[in-house]
Each structure stands twice: as structure tokens, then as C-alpha cells.
Motif scaffolding. Structure first.
Motif, PDB file in Angstrom:
ATOM      1  N   SER A   1       0.812  -1.214   0.000  1.00 55.27           N
ATOM      2  CA  SER A   1       0.000   0.000   0.000  1.00 55.27           C
ATOM      3  C   SER A   1       0.844   1.263   0.000  1.00 55.27           C
ATOM      4  N   PHE A   2       2.142   1.135   0.360  1.00 60.63           N
ATOM      5  CA  PHE A   2       2.993   2.303   0.539  1.00 60.63           C
ATOM      6  C   PHE A   2       4.172   2.265  -0.427  1.00 60.63           C
ATOM      7  N   VAL A   3       4.811   3.420  -0.580  1.00 60.43           N
ATOM      8  CA  VAL A   3       5.972   3.523  -1.461  1.00 60.43           C
ATOM      9  C   VAL A   3       7.242   3.145  -0.718  1.00 60.43           C
ATOM     10  N   THR A   4       7.335   3.479   0.560  1.00 67.39           N
ATOM     11  CA  THR A   4       8.529   3.225   1.356  1.00 67.39           C
ATOM     12  C   THR A   4       8.282   2.122   2.381  1.00 67.39           C
ATOM     13  N   GLU A   5       9.363   1.687   3.015  1.00 67.03           N
ATOM     14  CA  GLU A   5       9.324   0.575   3.969  1.00 67.03           C
ATOM     15  C   GLU A   5       8.898   1.059   5.361  1.00 67.03           C
ATOM     16  N   PRO A   6       8.435   0.149   6.241  1.00 63.96           N
ATOM     17  CA  PRO A   6       8.147   0.523   7.628  1.00 63.96           C
ATOM     18  C   PRO A   6       9.418   0.976   8.350  1.00 63.96           C
ATOM     19  N   LEU A   7       9.247   1.649   9.471  1.00 70.25           N
ATOM     20  CA  LEU A   7      10.364   2.202  10.231  1.00 70.25           C
ATOM     21  C   LEU A   7      11.407   1.135  10.579  1.00 70.25           C
ATOM     22  N   ALA A   8      10.963  -0.044  11.033  1.00 69.86           N
ATOM     23  CA  ALA A   8      11.896  -1.083  11.469  1.00 69.86           C
ATOM     24  C   ALA A   8      12.783  -1.579  10.344  1.00 69.86           C
TER      25      ALA A   8
ATOM     26  N   GLY B   1     -13.258  -8.931   3.858  1.00 69.49           N
ATOM     27  CA  GLY B   1     -13.970  -7.960   3.041  1.00 69.49           C
ATOM     28  C   GLY B   1     -13.033  -6.958   2.396  1.00 69.49           C
ATOM     29  N   HIS B   2     -13.297  -5.683   2.637  1.00 67.43           N
ATOM     30  CA  HIS B   2     -12.490  -4.610   2.049  1.00 67.43           C
ATOM     31  C   HIS B   2     -11.322  -4.198   2.943  1.00 67.43           C
ATOM     32  N   TRP B   3     -11.108  -4.891   4.077  1.00 66.86           N
ATOM     33  CA  TRP B   3     -10.088  -4.468   5.032  1.00 66.86           C
ATOM     34  C   TRP B   3      -8.920  -5.445   5.079  1.00 66.86           C
ATOM     35  N   GLN B   4      -7.720  -4.886   5.257  1.00 65.53           N
ATOM     36  CA  GLN B   4      -6.524  -5.653   5.571  1.00 65.53           C
ATOM     37  C   GLN B   4      -5.782  -4.928   6.689  1.00 65.53           C
ATOM     38  N   VAL B   5      -5.330  -5.679   7.689  1.00 65.96           N
ATOM     39  CA  VAL B   5      -4.582  -5.099   8.808  1.00 65.96           C
ATOM     40  C   VAL B   5      -3.326  -5.935   9.028  1.00 65.96           C
ATOM     41  N   PHE B   6      -2.172  -5.269   9.160  1.00 68.02           N
ATOM     42  CA  PHE B   6      -0.889  -5.930   9.383  1.00 68.02           C
ATOM     43  C   PHE B   6      -0.200  -5.291  10.584  1.00 68.02           C
ATOM     44  N   ALA B   7       0.511  -6.100  11.353  1.00 70.61           N
ATOM     45  CA  ALA B   7       1.239  -5.573  12.514  1.00 70.61           C
ATOM     46  C   ALA B   7       2.488  -6.411  12.743  1.00 70.61           C
ATOM     47  N   GLU B   8       3.566  -5.744  13.172  1.00 70.32           N
ATOM     48  CA  GLU B   8       4.798  -6.432  13.536  1.00 70.32           C
ATOM     49  C   GLU B   8       5.417  -5.762  14.756  1.00 70.32           C
ATOM     50  N   LEU B   9       6.020  -6.578  15.620  1.00 67.39           N
ATOM     51  CA  LEU B   9       6.780  -6.116  16.779  1.00 67.39           C
ATOM     52  C   LEU B   9       8.145  -6.772  16.718  1.00 67.39           C
ATOM     53  N   ILE B  10       9.221  -5.966  16.769  1.00 65.66           N
ATOM     54  CA  ILE B  10      10.578  -6.467  16.592  1.00 65.66           C
ATOM     55  C   ILE B  10      11.455  -5.964  17.731  1.00 65.66           C
TER      56      ILE B  10
ATOM     57  N   GLY C   1      -4.160   5.016  -3.362  1.00 65.50           N
ATOM     58  CA  GLY C   1      -3.796   4.360  -4.606  1.00 65.50           C
ATOM     59  C   GLY C   1      -4.963   4.306  -5.579  1.00 65.50           C
ATOM     60  N   TRP C   2      -4.624   4.337  -6.857  1.00 68.25           N
ATOM     61  CA  TRP C   2      -5.632   4.309  -7.927  1.00 68.25           C
ATOM     62  C   TRP C   2      -5.135   3.406  -9.034  1.00 68.25           C
ATOM     63  N   SER C   3      -5.969   2.450  -9.447  1.00 68.54           N
ATOM     64  CA  SER C   3      -5.622   1.523 -10.521  1.00 68.54           C
ATOM     65  C   SER C   3      -6.709   1.575 -11.592  1.00 68.54           C
ATOM     66  N   PRO C   4      -6.582   2.500 -12.547  1.00 72.94           N
ATOM     67  CA  PRO C   4      -7.644   2.671 -13.547  1.00 72.94           C
ATOM     68  C   PRO C   4      -7.710   1.526 -14.546  1.00 72.94           C
ATOM     69  N   TYR C   5      -6.590   0.819 -14.738  1.00 76.37           N
ATOM     70  CA  TYR C   5      -6.540  -0.328 -15.645  1.00 76.37           C
ATOM     71  C   TYR C   5      -5.875  -1.488 -14.922  1.00 76.37           C
TER      72      TYR C   5
ATOM     73  N   GLN D   1     -10.037  -1.062   0.832  1.00 72.61           N
ATOM     74  CA  GLN D   1     -10.368  -0.992  -0.594  1.00 72.61           C
ATOM     75  C   GLN D   1     -11.615  -0.129  -0.745  1.00 72.61           C
ATOM     76  N   LEU D   2     -11.482   0.968  -1.457  1.00 70.23           N
ATOM     77  CA  LEU D   2     -12.570   1.925  -1.573  1.00 70.23           C
ATOM     78  C   LEU D   2     -13.464   1.676  -2.773  1.00 70.23           C
ATOM     79  N   GLY D   3     -13.138   0.685  -3.561  1.00 71.17           N
ATOM     80  CA  GLY D   3     -13.877   0.359  -4.770  1.00 71.17           C
ATOM     81  C   GLY D   3     -12.977  -0.440  -5.684  1.00 71.17           C
ATOM     82  N   PRO D   4     -13.420  -0.730  -6.892  1.00 71.63           N
ATOM     83  CA  PRO D   4     -12.598  -1.538  -7.788  1.00 71.63           C
ATOM     84  C   PRO D   4     -11.303  -0.861  -8.210  1.00 71.63           C
TER      85      PRO D   4
END
Length: 402
Positions: A151-158, A291-300, A365-369, A324-327
Motif C-alpha cells: 500500500s505504501f511507497v517506502t518501507e516501515p520504520l523497522a 472484506g475490504h479491510w486488511q490489517v498488518f502488525a509487527e513487533l521487533i 492508490g488508484w488503478s484505472p486499468y 479498498q474503496l472500490g474496484p
């Protein structure tokens, strides 16, 4: 071209879950497919063009953005090759042309192979062995590092925030005496984990019902920088492993561990040998999808054995949600924090050996095609101490799969 149904062999046991062919093939895109007359051998090619840009406040880019420019453009061409022989042999190569595995590492450009490996599996598919260059099995983020899935361009802080631990020529002073008075020294310091860590080694992986296990011996540590990933010396290997549990389709849980020397080979130290100083890293991760949700978590949690100060500890975590806000549209948010243990500074005071930091990031994010995607990300960070590393940062990315 319509792709065939994925072979069961394409199950890749990396990270907290088994990455299926549906995870690998979207990275490749439509591609080109060749199959032998008897169906025993298959070759598939694909690729992607990424146009990526970064803006950092005060010419101090955060994390693994290694350019000193306030605005930095990082295009990338990726070409992949998958090769199959029956159901027991698989080879993969990922070739790239860009301005460095981390933006700014090679500002004048380079070409390289980020991943090249060969895998064999047992007839029942329960066990596999792999050798070559590939990403870490530690944690969960590396298993979904691909830009198209992330979902992001850069990596998490860890996976990119620099600590005051040196991996090369050692200073005379302890870590907590180095953090005051200057920004991150990215050519000398290391993070807990350097991105996906595309180093070399061997991997054994297997699954038993709800359980997945992956264990690897690699040529360098989780914090090792890209310039040592292709060091072919395995005399002092690093070990990493992950045990994953998938109770149902919604949940994934994992526990990871890694240990081994983190200093560059032949580094001079005040006492002992460079290989006597280990990095020990432990991690827990969890994900939930419905459904339309994804949740991720890490502890290091990570312990560095330093030549000047003995063992110092740091903890980092992140929680990330995607909706996910739509197709065509999605939105994401990620909260990160990193803390450092307090040590005696020699005068009786207890001080943190580096500056605690928190960061919040949002993305759209937007994926028109089917094979085109756009992302934009904003991050705000705050840390103790006088020097901020890109308090405000913006990143944008356009991707085309072919």
C-alpha cells in the motif's frame, strides 16, 4: 495472453504465510509464456516499469532514501523470469535497472540481479530447499514487499530507520555519545533490518496443515547493507527462521528469530574478532483480512553487541491498515514507533543510546486499468534530539506491468 492455472509448485513459503502463485504472478504481469510440447518445461517472462519520486524536508531524506537531494527521481525497470521443470524444480530471476536497490545508492544508475535462486521440492510438496539470492524470511513485511501488493511507497520504520550502530570502522565513543550534534550517517550506521535484505544463502521450508516453517542460513545479517549482500564468504553465517500459523483464511500469525555477526568482515575491533559481535533479532507478526479491510502488525526486538558499550537493545513496531474503496481505489495508514534502551553514560546518568522516534504515514492508490497503478504517500515523523530526519516527506509512484 491468458495464463494457465498456477501449478501447486508455485507455493513459496516465505514470510508469515505461504505466498501462492496468485501472489507471484501479479508481480510478473501478463508476460510471455512458453511450454514444451509434453508440458514438462515452462518459461514465463514479465516485467514492470516504476516511475517513483520523493520529496524530503530540509534535504534530510528519512530511512533508506540515500540521496542528499530534497527532490529525487527514481525510475526502475524490472524484468522477471520463471522456469519450471515438472512439479519438482523451479528457478526464478529478477533483474533490475535503476538508481540503486535503495533510491540514491547509485545515482548514475546500475543494472543488477536482486533475486536469483533455484528450488527443489519433495514429491508430496510438503518440503522444499532453495539456494541463491533471495529476500529474508524474517517477519512478514518482506513477503509482501512487491510494489504492486504494497500500500505504501517506502518501507516501515523497522526496515529502514538508521541507528547509531556502526557496521564498519569502529569509533572510540559509545553509541549514545554519537547521536547528538549531527544527522544520520547512513554510510556508517545501520538499521535493524535493511529492507528485504537480498543476500545469499540456503533455505529450507515446509508446511503442515495450518503451520508453515522457513529457516535460512545467509551470508550477512539482517542489518547488512547492499554492498555486502554479494559477499560469497559463508564462514560466519547468519541464521534466520520463521514459524507461521494460519488458523483460517482471515488470520496469519508468526514468530521470527535471527542471529549472527553484523560487522563487515575483517572490521578491526578493540577486543576479540569482528565475528564475536552478534545481532540478535526477535519478531512477532499478525495479519487479518476480511472484506475490504486488511490489517498488518509487527513487533521487533533487536540486540546489538557493540565493541564500545556491550549489548544495547531497541524495539520497533508498526500497525498498518488498508481499505479498498472500490474496484479502482484504496487508502492506507501506518503507525510506526522505535525505542532504545537506557545505558549508563559513565557519569552515573542513564541515557537512551539513540533517539526515540515515531512516524505516521498515509497513502492513496488508484488503478484505472488492470496493469497500471498510481500511489501517493505522505509521512510525518518526530524524534527526540535536535536533528529531524525528513519530518515531512512525500512519495509518489506510477507502475505499469507488461
Amino acid at each position: 495472453m491468458r495464463l494457465p492455472s498456477p501449478s501447486p509448485f508455485l507455493t513459496l513459503c516465505l514470510g508469515f504465510n505461504c505466498l501462492s502463485a496468485q501472489t507471484l504472478l501479479p508481480e510478473i504481469g501478463p508476460g510471455l509464456l512458453w511450454t514444451s510440447a509434453d508440458g514438462t518445461a515452462q518459461l514465463q517472462t514479465g516485467g514492470r516499469v516504476d516511475l517513483e519520486g520523493h520529496f524530503a524536508e530540509n534535504n534530510k531524506p528519512p530511512g533508506l532514501l540515500l540521496s542528499h537531494d530534497r527532490i529525487f527521481f527514481a525510475p526502475r525497470l524490472t524484468v522477471t523470469l520463471d522456469a519450471f521443470w515438472a512439479d519438482w524444480l523451479y528457478g526464478f530471476a529478477k533483474l533490475r535497472a535503476d538508481r540503486g536497490v535503495d533510491p540514491g545508492l547509485r545515482p548514475h544508475g546500475e543494472t543488477r540481479a536482486d533475486e536469483v535462486f533455484l528450488r527443489v521440492k519433495t514429491p508430496d510438496g510438503a518440503l522444499s530447499a532453495q539456494v541463491g539470492r533471495f529476500g529474508t524470511v524474517f517477519g512478514a513485511w518482506a513477503g509482501r514487499r512487491d510494489n504492486w501488493e504494497n500500500s505504501f511507497v517506502t518501507e516501515p520504520l523497522a526496515y529502514g530507520h538508521f541507528t547509531t550502530v556502526f557496521d564498519g570502522v569502529q569509533p572510540a565513543r559509545a553509541p549514545w555519545m554519537l547521536m547528538a550534534g549531527k544527522p544520520d550517517s547512513k554510510g556508517k550506521w545501520v538499521p535493524l533490518i535493511w529492507g528485504p535484505v537480498y543476500n545469499e544463502g540456503v533455505l529450507l521450508a515446509g508446511n503442515l496443515g495450518e503451520w508453515d516453517l522457513a529457516a535460512a542460513a545467509k551470508n550477512s545479517s539482517l542489518s547488512s547493507r547492499p554492498t555486502v549482500w554479494n559477499d560469497h564468504d559463508y564462514s560466519d553465517p547468519n541464521f534466520e527462521a520463521r514459524l507461521g500459523w494460519r488458523p483460517d483464511a482471515r488470520w496469519n500469525f508468526g514468530a521470527s528469530a535471527a542471529q549472527g555477526p553484523y560487522l563487515k568482515r575483517k572490521t578491526a575491533v578493540p577486543a576479540g574478532d569482528w565475528s564475536d559481535y552478534d545481532q540478535t533479532t526477535l519478531g512477532l507478526d499478525a495479519s487479518w483480512q476480511s472484506g475490504h479491510w486488511q490489517v498488518f502488525a509487527e513487533l521487533i526486538q533487536c540486540t546489538f553487541e557493540t565493541p564500545q558499550a556491550g549489548s544495547v537493545d531497541t524495539w520497533s513496531y508498526f500497525v498498518e491498515a488498508r481499505r479498498q474503496l472500490g474496484p479502482e481505489w484504496f487508502a492506507g495508514i501506518r503507525w510506526n514507533q522505535q525505542f532504545y534502551s537506557h545505558e549508563n553514560d559513565g557519569t552515573g546518568r542513564s541515557v537512551a543510546w539513540d533517539n526515540d522516534v515515531w512516524k505516521i504515514e498515509t497513502s492513496v492508490g488508484w488503478s484505472p486499468y488492470r496493469d497500471i497503478q498510481f500511489k501517493i504517500q505522505y509521512g510525518y515523523a518526530d524524534q527526540d534530539g535536535p536533528h529531524e530526519q525528513g519530518r515531512n516527506s512525500v512519495a509518489a509512484q506510477a507502475e505499469w506491468r507488461f
